[in-house]
Design an enzyme around this catalytic site. Structure first.
Site, PDB file in Angstrom:
ATOM      1  N   ARG A  85     -31.260  32.117  68.706  1.00 28.76           N
ATOM      2  CA  ARG A  85     -30.608  33.585  69.513  1.00 28.76           C
ATOM      3  C   ARG A  85     -29.139  33.472  68.951  1.00 28.76           C
ATOM      4  O   ARG A  85     -28.285  34.173  69.488  1.00 28.76           O
ATOM      5  CB  ARG A  85     -30.275  33.639  70.649  1.00 28.76           C
ATOM      6  CG  ARG A  85     -29.949  32.573  71.430  1.00 28.76           C
ATOM      7  CD  ARG A  85     -28.667  33.304  72.628  1.00 28.76           C
ATOM      8  NE  ARG A  85     -28.212  32.095  73.660  1.00 28.76           N
ATOM      9  CZ  ARG A  85     -28.144  31.673  74.898  1.00 28.76           C
ATOM     10  NH1 ARG A  85     -27.704  32.988  75.063  1.00 28.76           N
ATOM     11  NH2 ARG A  85     -27.364  31.036  75.698  1.00 28.76           N
ATOM     12  N   LYS A 105     -23.568  33.728  67.560  1.00 37.96           N
ATOM     13  CA  LYS A 105     -24.787  33.037  68.623  1.00 37.96           C
ATOM     14  C   LYS A 105     -24.898  34.466  69.566  1.00 37.96           C
ATOM     15  O   LYS A 105     -23.846  35.539  69.723  1.00 37.96           O
ATOM     16  CB  LYS A 105     -24.252  31.941  69.335  1.00 37.96           C
ATOM     17  CG  LYS A 105     -24.539  32.010  70.466  1.00 37.96           C
ATOM     18  CD  LYS A 105     -23.956  30.635  71.890  1.00 37.96           C
ATOM     19  CE  LYS A 105     -25.245  29.954  72.641  1.00 37.96           C
ATOM     20  NZ  LYS A 105     -24.769  28.724  72.641  1.00 37.96           N
ATOM     21  N   ARG A 168     -19.365  30.946  66.811  1.00 37.57           N
ATOM     22  CA  ARG A 168     -18.877  29.292  66.201  1.00 37.57           C
ATOM     23  C   ARG A 168     -18.667  28.335  65.139  1.00 37.57           C
ATOM     24  O   ARG A 168     -19.602  29.348  64.082  1.00 37.57           O
ATOM     25  CB  ARG A 168     -20.052  28.726  67.221  1.00 37.57           C
ATOM     26  CG  ARG A 168     -19.928  27.391  68.033  1.00 37.57           C
ATOM     27  CD  ARG A 168     -20.841  26.940  68.587  1.00 37.57           C
ATOM     28  NE  ARG A 168     -22.631  26.527  68.102  1.00 37.57           N
ATOM     29  CZ  ARG A 168     -23.412  26.792  68.884  1.00 37.57           C
ATOM     30  NH1 ARG A 168     -23.339  26.483  70.349  1.00 37.57           N
ATOM     31  NH2 ARG A 168     -24.646  26.601  68.069  1.00 37.57           N
ATOM     32  N   ASP A 243     -31.810  18.288  72.514  1.00 36.04           N
ATOM     33  CA  ASP A 243     -31.288  19.565  70.858  1.00 36.04           C
ATOM     34  C   ASP A 243     -30.034  20.331  71.798  1.00 36.04           C
ATOM     35  O   ASP A 243     -30.032  20.810  70.757  1.00 36.04           O
ATOM     36  CB  ASP A 243     -32.121  20.978  71.265  1.00 36.04           C
ATOM     37  CG  ASP A 243     -32.491  21.354  73.009  1.00 36.04           C
ATOM     38  OD1 ASP A 243     -32.564  20.288  73.811  1.00 36.04           O
ATOM     39  OD2 ASP A 243     -31.870  22.402  73.569  1.00 36.04           O
ATOM     40  N   ASN A 244     -29.038  19.660  72.683  1.00 36.75           N
ATOM     41  CA  ASN A 244     -27.963  20.055  72.798  1.00 36.75           C
ATOM     42  C   ASN A 244     -27.273  18.616  72.021  1.00 36.75           C
ATOM     43  O   ASN A 244     -25.364  19.310  72.213  1.00 36.75           O
ATOM     44  CB  ASN A 244     -27.237  20.878  74.043  1.00 36.75           C
ATOM     45  CG  ASN A 244     -28.642  22.015  74.157  1.00 36.75           C
ATOM     46  OD1 ASN A 244     -28.988  22.813  73.491  1.00 36.75           O
ATOM     47  ND2 ASN A 244     -28.622  21.775  75.701  1.00 36.75           N
ATOM     48  N   ASP A 253     -23.226  23.291  72.392  1.00 32.92           N
ATOM     49  CA  ASP A 253     -23.735  24.056  73.018  1.00 32.92           C
ATOM     50  C   ASP A 253     -24.452  23.477  74.729  1.00 32.92           C
ATOM     51  O   ASP A 253     -24.865  23.002  75.034  1.00 32.92           O
ATOM     52  CB  ASP A 253     -25.882  23.413  73.320  1.00 32.92           C
ATOM     53  CG  ASP A 253     -26.324  24.422  71.936  1.00 32.92           C
ATOM     54  OD1 ASP A 253     -25.324  25.965  70.906  1.00 32.92           O
ATOM     55  OD2 ASP A 253     -27.589  24.661  71.634  1.00 32.92           O
TER      56      ASP A 253
HETATM   57  P1  AMP Z   1     -29.671  26.659  75.146  1.00 31.37           P
HETATM   58  O1  AMP Z   1     -29.968  25.752  76.260  1.00 31.37           O
HETATM   59  O2  AMP Z   1     -28.773  27.618  75.825  1.00 31.37           O
HETATM   60  O3  AMP Z   1     -29.250  25.021  74.693  1.00 31.37           O
HETATM   61  O4  AMP Z   1     -31.066  26.720  74.528  1.00 31.37           O
HETATM   62  C1  AMP Z   1     -32.664  26.226  74.412  1.00 31.37           C
HETATM   63  C2  AMP Z   1     -33.031  26.891  73.701  1.00 31.37           C
HETATM   64  O5  AMP Z   1     -33.763  28.216  74.100  1.00 31.37           O
HETATM   65  C3  AMP Z   1     -32.457  27.158  72.407  1.00 31.37           C
HETATM   66  O6  AMP Z   1     -33.686  27.132  71.681  1.00 31.37           O
HETATM   67  C4  AMP Z   1     -32.322  28.813  72.227  1.00 31.37           C
HETATM   68  O7  AMP Z   1     -32.494  29.091  71.197  1.00 31.37           O
HETATM   69  C5  AMP Z   1     -33.399  29.087  73.151  1.00 31.37           C
HETATM   70  N1  AMP Z   1     -32.277  30.566  73.957  1.00 31.37           N
HETATM   71  C6  AMP Z   1     -31.642  30.072  73.939  1.00 31.37           C
HETATM   72  N2  AMP Z   1     -31.642  31.421  75.542  1.00 31.37           N
HETATM   73  C7  AMP Z   1     -32.179  32.655  73.916  1.00 31.37           C
HETATM   74  C8  AMP Z   1     -32.122  33.854  74.314  1.00 31.37           C
HETATM   75  N3  AMP Z   1     -31.620  34.402  75.055  1.00 31.37           N
HETATM   76  N4  AMP Z   1     -33.083  34.050  73.274  1.00 31.37           N
HETATM   77  C9  AMP Z   1     -33.649  33.484  72.820  1.00 31.37           C
HETATM   78  N5  AMP Z   1     -33.496  32.418  72.686  1.00 31.37           N
HETATM   79  C10 AMP Z   1     -32.789  31.750  73.755  1.00 31.37           C
HETATM   80 MG    MG Z   2     -29.421  24.630  72.963  1.00 31.95          MG
END
Ligand code: AMP
Ligand code: MG
Length: 480
Positions: A85, A105, A168, A243-244, A253
């Site tokens: 996203r 974002k 960001r 990944d963060n 993140d």
């Molecule tokens: P996060 O926990 O926010 O770091 O997200 C983990 C993964 O999920 C990352 O690959 C984000 O890009 C994806 N992600 C989180 N929220 C969304 C969303 N609303 N739409 C698409 N991908 C998402």
């Molecule tokens: Mg992330």
């Protein structure tokens, strides 16, 4: 802007070019003009900030792209992830000649969106906007944001919320999980990718006898310093998946983050973290785990006959983590306490203070400010176990006797923030912003610009204290 577009020079399997998809009725939220200046935005860029921060205006110098990466989430291999996203919309030089990524974002669906909708909501955008700003002003390496926009488009979460976008800025969006993706899916790209990471982020390592080991050590040390600073300001990231975490050791993140109020080492702000993996006190060991997982992805870079030795060398690099963490944490803690770092009893005394905060459920930030102000009676009055407090105070004052207390007090003032972003502060700003009133975002933005300076004219009584212990906590979860 001064472009330094370098990520698109990587192998195209590592990203996907696409444009942002603007939200309906995009409109201004808040803009960080000082940061835009630091990033050398021209007057016309600044005048167009709403268009840029809502995906309506992109740049001919950089074709926006979504990065692919993988990761371990809550300790489990999660396979391919990626920018689901968010899009990298520019890489530009700041005034210090450092390359900074601009990442939008909430910019719409990408091939990596999985089950998500590609969007972000105003609530989480404001939380990230204010926290990035707060961490930077606190002196913690972190992403920041140039601005955010809101919209009239509803986005479904537990309820329908307002869609928003955050622009960001970060010195690095290359995550530990990038290496995991490459190793798993395109291992032939690993050597060149690693080489680029070193050239871009740690060029000094190119001259080392073993550049990859020097690079690994740097990543480990910078991550350890970052986490030591989190602990010192009471920041809980909330979702320290591989990944963060990026390879530059700057905070990234941090959706379900929190600044700790009452001192509870096992505190977790992320209500999606059912196993309490990323509590405040576990952050150092979770960072160590993430780095260990990452290092495994560097092993294929060794020649087959050197693999065993290389594994041992990597394990040795990881030993820098604990040493670096402790060095920075202990130094920082003695500064917060106003105790001489070299004194053999300083660390024990600091631990005794933290123990009081824990057993008496006292506010972390506010209690250090009281100690700094020598408001010992006020601190004591809040303790049920006054004997414990008296024993601490005696030890504390004994250590400070015959020391250069002026110097120690000056250090204390630089180490103890007057203001952190308490959940209820962010929440109030969000609720007003949802009614198109950004005055509280603006007030907090100003207040948190100088967290170490008392700002009587701007502060409100609620900024200084946690909510009463019987008030339910603000709920925060992943990926909103
Ligand atoms: P996060 O926990 O926010 O770091 O997200 C983990 C993964 O999920 C990352 O690959 C984000 O890009 C994806 N992600 C989180 N929220 C969304 C969303 N609303 N739409 C698409 N991908 C998402
Ligand atoms: Mg992330």
């Amino acid at each position: 802007m001064h472009f330094n577009s370098r990520y698109p020079s990587l192998n195209p399997r590592l990203f996907h070019h696409q444009s942002p998809v603007p939200l309906k009725g995009a409109k201004a939220g808040h803009f960080n003009a000082a940061l835009a200046d630091q990033l050398q935005w021209s007057a016309s860029d600044q005048a167009a900030w709403v268009e840029i921060c809502s995906g309506q205006k992109t740049f001919t110098e950089f074709e926006p792209l979504a990065m692919v990466y993988a990761g371990h989430q809550f300790g489990q291999w999660a396979g391919q992830l990626g920018d689901g996203r968010g899009l990298l919309i520019a890489q530009i030089l700041d005034r210090d000649h450092q390359t900074i990524d601009l990442h939008l974002k909430g910019a719409g669906l990408t091939p990596y969106s999985r089950m998500g909708d590609g969007r972000a909501v105003l609530r989480s955008v404001i939380r990230e906007y204010l926290a990035g700003h707060a961490l930077n002003a606190l002196g913690v390496a972190s992403s920041n944001a140039v601005g955010f926009t809101t919209s009239t488009q509803g986005v479904q979460r537990e309820t329908v919320e307002m869609g928003a976008m955050l622009l960001r800025s970060s010195d690095c969006h290359i995550r530990l999980g990038h290496f995991e993706w490459i190793n798993q899916y395109q291992p032939e790209l690993l050597a060149e990718f690693t080489q680029k990471c070193i050239e871009w982020h740690y060029p000094e390592c190119l001259d080392a006898e073993q550049p990859i080991l020097a690079f690994a050590t740097q990543v480990i040390q910078r991550t350890a310093v970052m986490i030591a600073k989190w602990q010192l300001v009471g920041f809980a990231h909330g979702v320290m998946n591989t990944d963060n975490l990026n390879i530059s050791g700057s905070t990234l993140d941090f959706g379900p983050y929190g600044f700790m109020e009452r001192f509870r080492p096992n505190w977790i702000n992320n209500h999606s973290d059912y196993n309490a993996r990323y509590t405040y006190q576990q952050q150092p060991s979770m960072g160590h785990w993430d780095l260990w997982t990452w290092l495994n992805n560097l092993i294929p870079l060794a020649k087959p006959e050197q693999k065993e030795q290389f594994k041992q060398d990597l394990a040795q690099c990881l030993e820098h983590f604990e040493a670096t963490f402790l060095e920075h944490y202990q130094l920082g803690l003695s500064q917060k306490m106003g105790l001489p770092h070299f004194h053999k009893d300083s660390f024990n005394c600091a631990m005794a203070f933290l123990h009081i905060l824990q057993s008496e459920q006292l506010d972390y930030t506010g209690s250090f400010i009281r100690l700094q102000n020598q408001a010992y009676t006020a601190l004591r009055d809040d303790c049920l176990d006054t004997r414990q407090f008296d024993a601490f105070l005696t030890q504390y004052q004994t250590i400070r006797e015959n020391q250069a207390v002026d110097v120690l007090d000056a250090e204390m003032r630089l180490a103890n923030p007057q203001y952190i972003l308490r959940n209820h502060m962010a929440q109030k700003a969000i609720e007003l912003a949802q009614q198109d009133d950004f005055s509280e975002v603006e007030r907090l933005f100003q207040l948190l610009s100088q967290p170490y300076r008392k700002q009587t004219e701007l502060e409100q009584a609620e900024d200084l204290v946690p909510p009463p212990s019987d008030v339910p906590e603000v709920m925060v979860s992943c990926s909103s």
